[in-house]
Design a protein around this motif. Structure first.
Motif, short mmCIF file in Angstrom:
data_model
loop_
_atom_site.label_atom_id
_atom_site.label_comp_id
_atom_site.label_asym_id
_atom_site.label_seq_id
_atom_site.Cartn_x
_atom_site.Cartn_y
_atom_site.Cartn_z
N PRO A 1 0.82 -1.22 0.00
CA PRO A 1 0.00 0.00 0.00
C PRO A 1 0.86 1.26 0.00
CG PRO A 1 -0.76 -1.57 1.66
CD PRO A 1 0.53 -2.10 1.14
N LYS A 2 0.33 2.32 -0.62
CA LYS A 2 1.01 3.61 -0.64
C LYS A 2 0.81 4.33 0.69
CE LYS A 2 2.21 3.29 -5.01
NZ LYS A 2 3.63 3.07 -5.38
N PRO A 3 1.85 4.97 1.22
CA PRO A 3 1.67 5.75 2.45
C PRO A 3 0.64 6.85 2.25
CG PRO A 3 4.00 5.44 1.94
CD PRO A 3 3.23 4.97 0.74
N SER A 4 -0.10 7.13 3.30
CA SER A 4 -1.11 8.19 3.22
C SER A 4 -0.43 9.55 3.16
CB SER A 4 -2.03 8.13 4.44
OG SER A 4 -1.28 8.38 5.63
N ALA A 5 -1.16 10.56 2.70
CA ALA A 5 -0.60 11.90 2.53
C ALA A 5 -0.17 12.48 3.87
CB ALA A 5 -1.63 12.80 1.86
N ASP A 6 -0.98 12.27 4.93
CA ASP A 6 -0.61 12.85 6.22
C ASP A 6 0.61 12.16 6.81
OD1 ASP A 6 -2.73 10.63 6.84
OD2 ASP A 6 -1.68 10.95 8.73
N PHE A 7 0.79 10.86 6.53
CA PHE A 7 1.99 10.17 7.02
C PHE A 7 3.22 10.77 6.34
CE2 PHE A 7 5.28 6.94 6.61
CZ PHE A 7 5.42 6.53 7.93
N MET A 8 3.17 10.98 5.04
CA MET A 8 4.30 11.56 4.33
C MET A 8 4.59 12.96 4.85
SD MET A 8 5.36 9.19 2.41
CE MET A 8 6.53 10.11 1.41
N GLN B 1 4.00 14.20 7.92
CA GLN B 1 4.59 14.25 9.26
C GLN B 1 6.03 13.74 9.27
OE1 GLN B 1 2.53 11.88 12.14
NE2 GLN B 1 2.81 9.95 11.06
N MET B 2 6.42 12.98 8.24
CA MET B 2 7.77 12.46 8.19
C MET B 2 8.74 13.38 7.47
SD MET B 2 7.70 10.02 10.10
CE MET B 2 9.44 9.67 9.90
N THR B 3 8.29 14.60 7.10
CA THR B 3 9.21 15.58 6.54
C THR B 3 9.76 16.43 7.67
OG1 THR B 3 7.44 17.17 6.17
CG2 THR B 3 7.93 15.64 4.38
N GLU B 4 10.93 16.99 7.48
CA GLU B 4 11.61 17.70 8.57
C GLU B 4 10.88 18.96 8.98
OE1 GLU B 4 14.12 18.73 11.56
OE2 GLU B 4 13.73 16.83 10.58
N GLY B 5 9.97 19.47 8.16
CA GLY B 5 9.31 20.73 8.49
C GLY B 5 8.35 20.64 9.65
N ILE B 6 8.00 19.43 10.11
CA ILE B 6 7.00 19.30 11.17
C ILE B 6 7.55 19.81 12.49
CG2 ILE B 6 7.61 16.90 11.71
CD1 ILE B 6 4.65 16.47 12.34
N LYS B 7 6.85 20.67 13.19
CA LYS B 7 7.22 21.16 14.51
C LYS B 7 5.99 21.08 15.40
CE LYS B 7 11.43 22.20 13.35
NZ LYS B 7 12.57 21.42 13.88
N THR B 8 5.55 20.35 15.49
CA THR B 8 4.33 20.17 16.29
C THR B 8 4.57 19.60 17.73
OG1 THR B 8 4.20 17.90 15.56
CG2 THR B 8 3.09 19.61 14.25
#
Length: 810
Positions: A251-258, A260-267
């Motif tokens: 299966p392809k990863p979901s858009a939200d998973f991709m 959150q796995m980018t370095e820009g996330i600061k949550t």
């Protein structure tokens, strides 16, 4: 005046009798408990039991002969399978009924009925996580199969035939202590035992902690500290194994998973060290030319044991080993053709999904771009001496929302359970694991073994196998969801269908190896495969130390026998110490040490890396490593009010050995920038100083057996009914993974050949009655690392000096 005295005397006596007949808190009615005719005195048992006993029981189709050996192990001979499982239920209940009752009460969220409000949070959690819902679905699968339906119903009837003959004086002691009456056994209780094992072995999750890590540190650091494949590994399926199948599309990863796995996330984080060992060697490595199989599952150690030893024989089967009290069949054992054992796979079969509700009524949730109806399940929890608790649990298509708001969570516990998340858990699905064991018990060859495994859903197990055809094999086996890589490493967006489980890995594509060139198969809960396996099973497994040691020992082994296996099960050598100790010692400077620290340095420098009971070096290293690990990570991962997951020992080891100037060694609270050398040295000083403070100068009081507290408690933690603390070697991370109250719950070795021989022991005894000689008669054998030869009778009339009594059921 005499009348007044007489009246007062009668009144006081009546009041005393009334008071002694009442329960006070956790104290049972003392009068009833001490009553010579009905109280605990009636639970005393003589070691010498009647040579022959005859009982008439309703529902049997024919005569059953049960021969008891010198450890009070029953060997059941029935003329049909119905009577076989009826008799298994009857004799198990005779020995272990309170254990069966309390474990099913725990799994079904019914402890508060007999204990009161102190267990209410646990009951609510088990109801809310869907234990009853899962057991109901499993029962559907059991009853849909005519073979397992007969088996479970017969077992249930056998249990109830025991219960129906009980008078209050015969109640197991714990019923008298807790002041409640036995109730009838139900078929669903057998399913509850499977759910309880699933909770123990596949009911934990790192996802909440990992999601918090991602918010706190960002994807780059999380990917660095929590890699998908460890620095050290020796996988269960040998590296380089070729996969003889065409895999399904991933299966392809979901858009939200991709995103959150980018370095820009600061949550319930998974407990490391809970696992087991098993291995089998080929005939080429054994002295007899036939395979030898060994298994020792590591679980909580209790009196009575979680295992019940039994032999089951009918025209269709003759099998020996251990069962789960409350469930039919043999779970780990052997017959005259095959043997098998299990360890936990640690597959990712439990995921959390963030739920978005439409409003505070929580009647609808957002999924696939539309509002969907929430299903509501009413759970009624009865509480001793209180009104019942009515609890409403919300279900989405993924599963129950365990705690929809923070106020639903208990004040203590549940830190690893996110609020407002639905639980997707394999243990909720319809299944029929009993069919797997029905077939294994009757298995003749490798093909039978593989067929049996197709019925096993959860908890996923590494099924090891050996046969008289001279085959050996191992299969990390269960019903594995088809996922994209790292799906479930973090909490998932429950509104996106791409985050759902997308089907199942085909059973015949579960990783398997048969007769590998190296001449052995083994598992110790480490990674199932190398990274070439095309499917995602999990991103983290138990650490490699036990598996590495097992494989090193087996690689060097030739002309092995049963005793070779037994000795290996007690092996205390530490691969962790082998890996890290030379580097850690390199950073120490004796010119900066106190006298006690210098003394400890010289001891550990000569340590043989064995966690032996009398080892002082083991105590020093263990405390040193714990201090080192804590100094590296505590200031980063201990944050008040935020649940975070710590990096593994493996990642810490890589840091120590290859990244001495890493930023992770620096302690933010100090003005200097610490390096690896600083942390190693200071952790050594702190570890030695702590040992001196607690145990005096370096010497006999520092021996590992005294430092490590090992014990076996009663299942209900009743004081005086366990072993108390005793000295023992071993540790989590060595083959003899005995630590505190967890360790080898059953040790078994089976020598295949024309005359198959089994050896085994569990801590305690066959009886669950503390008043019986057979309550703990095998404990010393287990503690000393010995095994009992298992009596395997071919017929009910086979002579044996070990047979001490016979029970005939008509």
């Amino acid at each position: 005046m005499k009348f007044v005295k007489a009246f007062l005397s009668i009144a006081v006596t009546a009041l005393l009798i009334w008071r002694l007949d009442c329960k006070t808190g956790d104290i049972p009615p003392i009068g009833a408990f001490l009553n010579p005719s009905t109280g605990f005195w009636q639970n005393a048992e003589s070691k010498n039991i009647l040579a022959t006993e005859n009982l008439k029981l309703p529902g049997l189709l024919d005569k059953v002969i049960i021969r008891y050996d010198d450890n009070r192990i029953p060997h059941i001979f029935a003329k049909n399978d119905h009577d076989l499982y009826y008799a298994q239920g009857f004799v198990t209940a005779r020995d272990r009924f309170w254990e069966m009752d309390i474990q099913t009460r725990e799994a079904s969220g019914r402890l508060s009925e007999i204990i009161g409000p102190k267990t209410l949070d646990l009951d609510r959690y088990h109801r809310r996580m869907g234990m009853v819902y899962g057991a109901e679905n499993t029962l559907k699968g059991i009853m849909a199969n005519p073979v397992t339906r007969v088996m479970v119903n017969a077992y249930t009837d056998g249990v109830n035939s025991y219960i129906h003959q009980l008078a209050p004086k015969d109640y197991p002691l714990e019923f008298k202590l807790l002041d409640y009456e036995p109730e009838e056994w139900k078929p669903i209780n057998c399913a509850f035992l499977l759910k309880l094992m699933s909770e123990t072995l596949a009911g934990g999750s790192d996802q909440f902690g990992m999601t918090n890590n991602l918010k706190r540190f960002g994807a780059k650091d999380v990917n660095d500290l929590f890699p998908d494949y460890p620095f050290n590994e020796d996988p269960i399926i040998p590296t380089g194994t070729k996969w003889d199948f065409k895999p399904l599309p991933i299966p392809k990863p979901s858009a939200d998973f991709m995103a959150q796995m980018t370095e820009g996330i600061k949550t319930k984080e998974i407990t490391p060290g809970v696992g087991s060992n098993n291995w089998a060697i080929s005939g080429d490595k054994s002295a007899t030319g036939y395979p030898i199989l060994a298994n020792d599952p590591h679980l909580n150690l209790t009196f009575p044991s979680i295992w019940y030893q039994v032999q089951l024989s009918s025209p269709t089967v003759n099998v020996n080993g251990v069962s789960l009290p409350g469930a039919p069949c043999i779970i780990i054992g052997y017959n005259q053709s095959i043997s098998w054992g299990v360890t936990n796979v640690d597959a990712d079969v439990l995921d959390w999904y963030q739920v978005k509700f439409k409003d505070n009524t929580k009647n609808e949730y957002w999924y696939n771009n539309q509002w969907n109806k929430v299903k509501k399940r009413i759970e009624v929890i009865n509480v001793l001496n209180q009104k019942p608790i009515i609890d409403t649990v919300l279900y989405t298509h993924q599963g129950p929302v365990v705690y929809e708001t923070a106020d639903k969570k208990p004040a203590k516990g549940g830190e690893n359970i996110p609020v407002g998340n639905a639980l997707r858990w394999i243990a909720h699905d319809e299944s029929n694991e009993f069919m797997c064991f029905h077939l294994l018990n009757r298995g003749k060859n490798y093909a039978d073994y593989r067929k049996a495994l197709t019925y096993f859903t959860a908890p996923a197990q590494n099924f090891i196998f050996a046969s008289n055809d001279k085959d050996i094999a191992i299969t990390p086996n269960g019903k594995f969801p088809l996922k994209f890589k790292d799906q479930g490493k973090f909490i998932l967006d429950g509104s996106d269908p791409a985050n759902d489980w997308q089907g199942w890995i085909p059973a015949d594509q579960n990783p398997t190896v048969k007769n590998p060139p190296r001449g052995f198969v083994s598992s110790a809960n480490q990674s199932s495969t190398d990274p070439s396996y095309p499917y995602y099973i999990n991103w983290r497994f138990e650490q490699y130390y036990r598996g590495k040691r097992i494989n090193d020992k087996l690689s060097a082994m030739h002309r092995a026998n049963v005793d070779s296996m037994r000795i290996m099960q007690m092996d205390n050598y530490s691969i962790l110490a082998q890996d890290v100790l030379p580097t850690m010692l390199k950073y120490l400077d004796t010119t900066k040490m106190s006298a006690q620290q210098i003394s400890a340095f010289h001891i550990i420098k000569l340590w043989d890396k064995h966690y032996a009971v009398n080892s002082i070096g083991a105590s020093i290293f263990d405390n040193w490593w714990n201090h080192f690990y804590g100094m590296v990570w505590d200031d980063k991962f201990t944050v008040k009010g935020t649940y975070l997951k710590y990096p593994s020992y493996d990642r810490t080891e890589k840091l120590l050995l290859t990244e001495p100037n890493s930023k992770w060694f620096d302690i933010a609270a100090t003005s200097t920038k610490e390096t690896c050398a600083d942390i190693v040295a200071h952790s050594f000083y702190n570890a030695v100083d702590e040992l001196v403070h607690k145990h005096g100068q370096p010497g006999p009081k520092w021996q590992w057996g005294f430092i490590k507290e090992t014990y076996i408690n009663h299942l209900a933690n009743l004081p005086g009914f366990g072993t108390g603390i005793f000295a023992a070697g071993g540790r989590g991370g060595v083959i003899n993974a005995l630590r505190n109250g967890n360790g080898p719950s059953w040790r078994m070795v089976v020598q295949m050949g024309p005359n198959v021989k089994g050896y085994g022991v569990f801590p305690g005894g066959e009886s669950g009655n503390p008043g019986s000689f057979y309550y703990d008669d095998m404990y010393t054998t287990w503690k000393n690392g010995q095994l009992n030869e298992l009596l395997f009778l071919r017929s009910p009339t086979e002579p044996s000096v070990r047979v001490k009594t016979t029970l005939v059921l008509n």
